[in-house]
Design an enzyme around this catalytic site. Structure first.
Site, PDB file in Angstrom:
ATOM      1  N   HIS A  55     -64.078 109.263 -40.182  1.00 11.81           N
ATOM      2  CA  HIS A  55     -64.544 107.910 -40.702  1.00 11.81           C
ATOM      3  C   HIS A  55     -65.747 108.401 -41.541  1.00 11.81           C
ATOM      4  CE1 HIS A  55     -65.696 103.967 -41.693  1.00 11.81           C
ATOM      5  NE2 HIS A  55     -65.112 103.918 -41.952  1.00 11.81           N
ATOM      6  N   ASP A  67     -60.394 105.167 -46.324  1.00 15.81           N
ATOM      7  CA  ASP A  67     -61.347 104.259 -45.842  1.00 15.81           C
ATOM      8  C   ASP A  67     -61.253 102.917 -46.668  1.00 15.81           C
ATOM      9  OD1 ASP A  67     -63.507 103.166 -44.898  1.00 15.81           O
ATOM     10  OD2 ASP A  67     -64.751 105.015 -45.726  1.00 15.81           O
ATOM     11  N   TYR A  99     -67.766 117.624 -58.749  1.00 12.24           N
ATOM     12  CA  TYR A  99     -67.758 118.682 -58.784  1.00 12.24           C
ATOM     13  C   TYR A  99     -69.096 118.566 -57.664  1.00 12.24           C
ATOM     14  CZ  TYR A  99     -65.760 121.891 -61.924  1.00 12.24           C
ATOM     15  OH  TYR A  99     -64.608 122.423 -63.065  1.00 12.24           O
TER      16      TYR A  99
END
Length: 149
Positions: free
Chosen positions: A22, A64, A112
């Site tokens: 998670h 999530d 990035y």
């Protein structure tokens, strides 16, 4: 081949998805993305396009629900307010398979930097520019596994 497992999910990618917990994040990256230099593990998916791979992953991967955002895309450098067609497609796939999650844009270098902290980067053979998405893993609830006892 296994029943119930999307055929685009090879053994290395299945292993990666299964080991994630998670809040862990995974990057689906296009062919131009600097996957090998970010420092996190890379799973190769050469010859696989980003949209079908996103769909394959989301057949097994919950997003999530506790985080303010669980999906991120790289904003275009010269026109950050424009959403590339591939990201419009990503949004449709996410909405259909994961629910009401909006893909949040991140400036190129911020994308990035976030990718450096990902559990894995999946390097695809996708040639569409800006076909990069980060997914934050949610929880699998007990009732979702009821068929297994």
């Amino acid at each position: 081949m296994l029943r119930g497992i999307h055929p685009l999910l090879g053994p290395e990618l299945l292993h990666a998805l299964r080991t994630m917990g998670h809040g862990d994040e995974i990057v689906i990256a296009d062919a131009n993305f600097p996957a090998s230099t970010l420092g996190c593990p890379v799973v190769r998916a050469d010859g696989v396009l980003a949209e079908p791979l996103l769909e394959a992953i989301l057949t097994h991967f919950p997003l999530d629900t506790f985080a303010p955002a669980s999906a991120f895309r790289m904003a275009m450098v010269d026109t950050p307010d424009v959403v590339p067609p591939v990201c419009v497609s990503f949004q449709k796939i996410i909405t259909r398979l994961a629910g009401n999650f909006q893909i949040e844009p991140l400036e190129r270098f911020a994308f990035y930097e976030r990718s450096r902290k990902a559990a894995y980067v999946v390097a695809t053979g996708e040639l569409q520019l800006y076909a990069n998405v980060i997914l934050k893993k949610g929880v699998v609830r007990k009732e979702e596994l009821a068929q297994f006892g």
